[in-house]
Design a protein around this motif. Structure first.
Motif, PDB file in Angstrom:
ATOM      1  N   ASN A 754      82.913  40.431  32.844  1.00  0.00           N
ATOM      2  CA  ASN A 754      83.018  40.573  34.276  1.00  0.00           C
ATOM      3  C   ASN A 754      82.707  39.342  33.955  1.00  0.00           C
ATOM      4  O   ASN A 754      81.382  38.444  33.630  1.00  0.00           O
ATOM      5  CB  ASN A 754      81.969  40.849  35.274  1.00  0.00           C
ATOM      6  CG  ASN A 754      81.885  40.621  36.678  1.00  0.00           C
ATOM      7  OD1 ASN A 754      82.686  39.547  36.846  1.00  0.00           O
ATOM      8  ND2 ASN A 754      80.698  40.674  37.108  1.00  0.00           N
ATOM      9  N   THR A 756      83.573  37.407  36.777  1.00  0.00           N
ATOM     10  CA  THR A 756      83.083  36.636  37.959  1.00  0.00           C
ATOM     11  C   THR A 756      81.716  36.303  38.194  1.00  0.00           C
ATOM     12  O   THR A 756      80.916  37.899  38.795  1.00  0.00           O
ATOM     13  CB  THR A 756      83.884  37.336  39.581  1.00  0.00           C
ATOM     14  OG1 THR A 756      85.165  37.330  39.061  1.00  0.00           O
ATOM     15  CG2 THR A 756      83.294  36.561  40.307  1.00  0.00           C
ATOM     16  N   PRO A 759      80.025  38.905  42.210  1.00  0.00           N
ATOM     17  CA  PRO A 759      81.883  39.013  43.401  1.00  0.00           C
ATOM     18  C   PRO A 759      81.154  39.564  44.756  1.00  0.00           C
ATOM     19  O   PRO A 759      79.777  40.054  45.519  1.00  0.00           O
ATOM     20  CB  PRO A 759      81.554  40.502  42.736  1.00  0.00           C
ATOM     21  CG  PRO A 759      80.424  40.805  41.458  1.00  0.00           C
ATOM     22  CD  PRO A 759      79.908  39.294  41.192  1.00  0.00           C
ATOM     23  N   THR A 761      82.700  41.037  48.531  1.00  0.00           N
ATOM     24  CA  THR A 761      83.754  41.717  49.270  1.00  0.00           C
ATOM     25  C   THR A 761      84.825  40.995  49.679  1.00  0.00           C
ATOM     26  O   THR A 761      84.684  39.690  50.430  1.00  0.00           O
ATOM     27  CB  THR A 761      83.418  42.375  50.381  1.00  0.00           C
ATOM     28  OG1 THR A 761      82.692  41.806  51.555  1.00  0.00           O
ATOM     29  CG2 THR A 761      82.509  43.811  50.323  1.00  0.00           C
ATOM     30  N   ASN A 763      87.153  39.737  48.002  1.00  0.00           N
ATOM     31  CA  ASN A 763      87.963  38.347  46.939  1.00  0.00           C
ATOM     32  C   ASN A 763      87.420  39.512  45.779  1.00  0.00           C
ATOM     33  O   ASN A 763      87.201  40.519  45.096  1.00  0.00           O
ATOM     34  CB  ASN A 763      87.084  37.760  46.832  1.00  0.00           C
ATOM     35  CG  ASN A 763      86.665  36.284  48.159  1.00  0.00           C
ATOM     36  OD1 ASN A 763      87.685  36.299  47.715  1.00  0.00           O
ATOM     37  ND2 ASN A 763      85.222  36.416  48.112  1.00  0.00           N
ATOM     38  N   ASP A 764      88.317  38.489  44.847  1.00  0.00           N
ATOM     39  CA  ASP A 764      88.960  39.361  43.399  1.00  0.00           C
ATOM     40  C   ASP A 764      88.189  39.477  42.751  1.00  0.00           C
ATOM     41  O   ASP A 764      87.145  38.206  42.593  1.00  0.00           O
ATOM     42  CB  ASP A 764      90.200  38.778  42.809  1.00  0.00           C
ATOM     43  CG  ASP A 764      91.412  39.702  43.368  1.00  0.00           C
ATOM     44  OD1 ASP A 764      90.888  40.358  44.938  1.00  0.00           O
ATOM     45  OD2 ASP A 764      92.998  39.017  43.948  1.00  0.00           O
ATOM     46  N   GLN A 766      87.363  39.129  38.189  1.00  0.00           N
ATOM     47  CA  GLN A 766      87.840  39.240  37.504  1.00  0.00           C
ATOM     48  C   GLN A 766      87.363  40.070  36.162  1.00  0.00           C
ATOM     49  O   GLN A 766      86.043  39.639  35.595  1.00  0.00           O
ATOM     50  CB  GLN A 766      88.599  37.839  36.822  1.00  0.00           C
ATOM     51  CG  GLN A 766      89.554  37.633  35.276  1.00  0.00           C
ATOM     52  CD  GLN A 766      89.904  36.659  34.752  1.00  0.00           C
ATOM     53  OE1 GLN A 766      90.854  36.057  35.705  1.00  0.00           O
ATOM     54  NE2 GLN A 766      89.525  35.831  33.700  1.00  0.00           N
ATOM     55  N   GLN A 817      92.714  40.903  37.273  1.00  0.00           N
ATOM     56  CA  GLN A 817      92.208  41.329  38.764  1.00  0.00           C
ATOM     57  C   GLN A 817      91.629  41.987  39.997  1.00  0.00           C
ATOM     58  O   GLN A 817      92.696  42.988  40.773  1.00  0.00           O
ATOM     59  CB  GLN A 817      92.715  39.706  39.655  1.00  0.00           C
ATOM     60  CG  GLN A 817      93.814  38.470  38.756  1.00  0.00           C
ATOM     61  CD  GLN A 817      92.460  37.804  38.780  1.00  0.00           C
ATOM     62  OE1 GLN A 817      90.990  38.002  39.493  1.00  0.00           O
ATOM     63  NE2 GLN A 817      92.110  37.554  37.392  1.00  0.00           N
ATOM     64  N   VAL A 818      90.258  42.500  40.164  1.00  0.00           N
ATOM     65  CA  VAL A 818      90.365  43.752  40.978  1.00  0.00           C
ATOM     66  C   VAL A 818      89.656  43.078  42.379  1.00  0.00           C
ATOM     67  O   VAL A 818      88.369  42.477  42.438  1.00  0.00           O
ATOM     68  CB  VAL A 818      89.206  44.051  40.312  1.00  0.00           C
ATOM     69  CG1 VAL A 818      88.605  45.692  41.159  1.00  0.00           C
ATOM     70  CG2 VAL A 818      89.225  44.499  38.698  1.00  0.00           C
ATOM     71  N   PRO A 819      89.747  43.741  43.010  1.00  0.00           N
ATOM     72  CA  PRO A 819      90.047  43.866  44.756  1.00  0.00           C
ATOM     73  C   PRO A 819      89.252  44.441  45.391  1.00  0.00           C
ATOM     74  O   PRO A 819      88.444  46.400  45.182  1.00  0.00           O
ATOM     75  CB  PRO A 819      91.408  43.903  45.845  1.00  0.00           C
ATOM     76  CG  PRO A 819      91.864  45.143  44.483  1.00  0.00           C
ATOM     77  CD  PRO A 819      91.726  44.849  43.562  1.00  0.00           C
ATOM     78  N   ASP A 821      86.887  46.264  48.563  1.00  0.00           N
ATOM     79  CA  ASP A 821      86.967  46.130  49.762  1.00  0.00           C
ATOM     80  C   ASP A 821      85.686  45.788  50.991  1.00  0.00           C
ATOM     81  O   ASP A 821      84.989  45.375  51.724  1.00  0.00           O
ATOM     82  CB  ASP A 821      87.880  46.610  50.789  1.00  0.00           C
ATOM     83  CG  ASP A 821      88.468  46.867  52.395  1.00  0.00           C
ATOM     84  OD1 ASP A 821      88.456  45.541  52.910  1.00  0.00           O
ATOM     85  OD2 ASP A 821      88.426  47.729  51.989  1.00  0.00           O
TER      86      ASP A 821
END
Length: 853
Positions: A754, A756, A759, A761, A763-764, A766, A817-819, A821
């Motif tokens: 990971n 990022t 992390p 909400t 935002n993506d 990586q 790139q994982v969004p 929510d």
């Protein structure tokens, strides 16, 4: 005085009445009430005596009646109207043509194989739910113009008719059904002779199979028959009885259906000037051998087994109706080897092409190495597979997960298309106007919703429901009386049958095949409480039951006898009755006249349960365990759900679920049914009937089902079939599969990260991994990031798979790139799977690489 000799006197139809033959030979009349009434008006008694068979009716009419009809202007006018209506029906532009016009999909043809077809009582080649479903499939295909050709067997005796002994024990009776008494016609070859195909059996013996045609509206059904003079007796008996005989008899039937069916439909298409079918649909594993025949045909062109298998898989559909392993056809491996007839080189003599027997045995391999599994054979020969309800799809994915190693249950490539019932067949006459009004007069074959629920008033809807119930009671009285006469009772004993059942009582219907998991006797767990419910003077309840046990199922017969003995008791025999010899005609009255349709199988062992759907179409409410189709459509506004007791203690489960059943009937259902306003109307009950019909009705039609098959399976399979028509494509695909299997161990996934730091909400995130492909190319492999919640065992729950792409900067690095929510704690991993344009699901190959620890 003895007769000196005998003579056979045949009826000759006057020229003026010839249109009757045309109408009778197209089974469209079975869902056209006006046509049925036309035949019934000829001779109502003879119509019933012949089992609603217009062919036999016309054959047995006296010349005097034929002369009378040929000069009856009113009858001739009605006959011409029905002929014109049939011709108009056959010429109409239908849904499938409109959907596919101008595209290659318009040329798709589907060969639909089934062991039984329940189209009409007068064509006795069905036993129960599977056959009636196949029949409804054909009728709906006709209404929609779907390009389906059915393939089945023409049984000499069909399934058994059921009577009872005085002690209530089921007795089976078999009746011969000559082809000249059925709505079948020989398929003629180019020389005008009946089409025959041959199948090679062991010991260099050839089975001769005659091919017959049944016209079902716009659709064609081909039936295969071995009961012909050219065959020896043991071959003539192959198509004698449905689900009769020993396991060797069964494998002979399935070889005739599968191997013979492919040859028959291909020759039929050649004779009629049509291309061979693009798509082959196996309705259960009975037809699994069709894949062996098709592989042999392709290998005979010089192709490898792997290439032939790729072609067959791309163009074949398998529908499973079996929610329990015990329901699958399994044969002894040595028996299968015998009938595949391997020669000294190990190639099958059954089919052309030198098919390697060992490869076929591998496709049908079972957990038990001594058995050959027809469902496994079917699934391993297709890229398209489905269950028959959403729950059944999930059960099937779990049951067959071992065929797709290294993949989660949810990724097993078995989808679901929920069964349906042919609306025009199963909606009784009085209810047809209600359905037409609720649908706003739309074409029912294509109506997804019935928006005019209030188009019929409460009083009218209740009047029709009362009329249907009273009709059922009248028929049940007659059938019970006849049953007792057949059991040896004297006429003087049966006065009570004239007043049994109450046309105003709450009527519960229960009709299905008698097998253990369907729990025919769940209602008898507490006999005294059931007796109290049935005999309540203020809220009387009655139950009408029908169903057959398989001739070899002693356990099922014992359950049936237990119920019949209870029904015979003087205290309840006018409130709980059993109607013998359940068939299509009886079902129409039973599903329409019941107020409640009871379905109490052991969850999740009912694949679909279409009888309840038929009941819905007639304003009957559901009382069911959460199984089959009811599991996905259950709603308190439509009916009642019997709570499930998930325990391995079957006795405890039955006791608790039966008490819940009694509670629902006694404290909820009966009070609502008998709660009447000042006009005598049960307002809340009628509201439920209206809601159930208008909201559930359009969802449970076979027309909706066949549309789903077309859009989700037939059209996609037709496209993939055309994609492999040029054999260079499947040849390359087979070579690719071999290359990938050999090099797969070189694929390595490592260094999953990971990237990022924090992390959040909105935002993506990586994710990255290093993936080594070895000898494979980037286009051979799909790298995916899997994201999901983590359970207590550290496993991802229903992970979402997102494609990863090569990093433009670092060689061998893949990123995604994982969004996100919603907040929460999520787990992730990375995997590599094979990818190819002809690979419908990566699970088909069972190859996957995860990070190495």
């Amino acid at each position: 005085m003895k007769a000196f000799n005998s003579l056979d006197v045949q009826s000759v139809l006057p020229e003026a009445l010839k249109p009757l033959e045309t109408i009778a030979m197209n089974l469209r009349w079975t869902w056209r009430p006006q046509s049925e009434r036309l035949f019934r008006s000829i001779d109502d008694h003879l119509w019933r005596e012949t089992g609603h068979n217009p062919i036999q009716l016309l054959q047995q009419l006296p010349a005097s009646r034929l002369r009378e009809l040929s000069t009856d202007a009113e009858f001739l006018h009605r006959m011409e109207q029905e002929l014109e209506e049939l011709e108009s029906y056959l010429e109409q532009d239908r849904w499938y043509a409109k959907q596919t016009r101008g595209s290659e999909d318009a040329n798709t043809t589907v060969a639909y194989f089934s062991m039984e077809f329940g189209i009409a009582q007068s064509l006795p080649i069905y036993s129960g739910g599977l056959g009636v479903l196949s029949g409804d499939h054909m009728k709906s295909a006709s209404d929609l113009g779907a390009p389906v050709i059915g393939i089945g067997l023409l049984y000499t005796y069909g399934y058994f008719s059921q009577t009872l002994s005085r002690e209530g024990w089921q007795q089976e009776n078999y009746t011969t059904h000559p082809t000249d008494s059925l709505a079948v016609a020989p398929v003629l070859d180019e020389q005008g002779k009946q089409l025959h195909i041959g199948i090679q059996f062991p010991e260099n013996r050839t089975v001769d199979v005659a091919v017959w045609k049944v016209v079902v509206g716009n659709a064609t059904l081909l039936l295969l028959d071995t009961n012909i003079d050219s065959n020896p007796e043991d071959f003539r008996s192959i198509t004698d009885r449905l689900y009769g005989g020993d396991v060797e008899h069964r494998i002979k039937q399935e070889l005739v259906l599968g191997v013979g069916g492919v040859r028959a439909v291909q020759r039929f298409c050649e004779i009629s000037g049509q291309p061979h079918p693009d798509v082959y649909h196996m309705n259960e594993g009975h037809a699994g051998f069709l894949g062996v025949e098709r592989i042999g045909q392709i290998m005979a062109q010089g192709e490898s087994f792997e290439t032939a298998l790729a072609v067959v898989r791309a163009s074949t559909i398998f529908t499973t109706h079996t929610p329990v392993p015990a329901g699958i056809d399994r044969f002894d491996l040595h028996l299968v080897q015998r009938y595949l007839q391997g020669n000294d080189q190990g190639h099958s003599e059954l089919v052309a092409g030198g098919v390697p027997v060992q490869r076929i045995l591998e496709l049908g391999s079972d957990e038990d190495p001594s058995r050959f599994n027809m469902a496994h054979l079917g699934l391993r020969m297709v890229q398209y597979a489905n269950g028959v309800a959403k729950l059944h799809g999930a059960v099937s994915r779990s049951m067959f997960r071992n065929l797709y190693p290294n993949f989660d249950i949810d990724e097993v490539p078995i989808t679901s298309i929920t069964n349906g019932v042919h609306s025009q067949t199963w909606t009784r006459g009085a209810m047809k106007s209600v359905v037409a009004a609720m649908s706003g007069g739309r074409e029912l074959a294509t109506a997804n919703h019935w928006h005019e629920a209030d188009a019929v008033g409460d009083q009218e809807l209740w009047r029709i429901r009362n009329e249907l119930r009273a009709d059922l009671v009248t028929r049940a009285r007659r059938l019970v009386r006849q049953s007792w006469l057949d059991r040896g009772a004297e006429e003087a004993e049966l006065g009570w049958t004239r007043s049994m059942l109450d046309p105003n009582a709450l009527t519960i219907g229960f009709a299905r095949r008698v097998s253990t998991y369907k729990r025919l006797t769940l209602m008898l767990q507490n006999p005294e409480r059931l007796r109290r419910i049935l005999t309540n003077p203020d809220r009387p309840v009655q139950i009408i039951i029908a169903g057959k046990a398989h001739p070899a199922d002693m356990g099922g017969k014992q359950l049936l006898q237990e119920l019949i003995r209870f029904a015979d008791e003087a205290g309840v025999r006018d409130r709980l009755v059993f109607l013998p010899d359940y068939d299509v005609t009886m079902a129409k009255f039973l599903v329409a006249g019941s107020d409640i349709w009871l379905n109490n199988p052991i969850r999740p062992q009912e694949a679909s349960g279409t009888s309840g759907m038929k009941a819905v179409m007639n304003g009957c409410l559901s009382l069911s365990t959460s199984d089959g189709w009811w599991d996905e459509l259950r709603d308190d506004r439509y009916g009642w759900t019997i709570p499930d007791v998930p325990t391995d203690d079957q006795r405890q489960r039955d006791l608790l679920e039966s008490e819940a059943l009694y509670d629902l009937i006694e404290f909820e259902i009966a009070p609502m049914f008998f709660d009447r306003d000042a006009t005598g109307l049960p307002k809340e009950w009628v509201d439920r009937v209206r809601t159930s019909m208008s909201e559930v009705g359009p969802q449970v039609t076979a027309e909706r089902m066949v549309r789903d098959y077309c859009t989700e399976l037939y059209i996609p399979a037709g496209r993939s079939s055309r994609a492999v028509r040029d054999l260079s494509a499947p040849r390359e695909f087979a070579e690719w599969q071999q290359r990938v299997r050999q090099a797969w161990s070189q694929v390595v996934v490592r260094d999953v990260r990971n990237e990022t730091a924090q992390p959040t909400t909105g935002n993506d995130v990586q994710l990255s991994a290093h993936v080594e492909l070895g000898e494979l190319q980037e286009q051979d492999v799909r790298v995916e990031a899997l994201i999901g919640e983590v359970n207590e065992f550290g496993d991802l729950e229903r992970p979402q798979a997102l494609p990863m792409s090569r990093d433009d900067v670092e060689a061998g690095r893949w990123v995604a790139q994982v969004p996100f929510d919603v907040p929460g704690k999520f787990g992730f991993t990375v995997r590599a799977v094979p990818q190819h344009a002809l690979l419908r699901s990566p699970a088909e190959m069972g190859l996957v690489q995860f990070p190495r620890s």
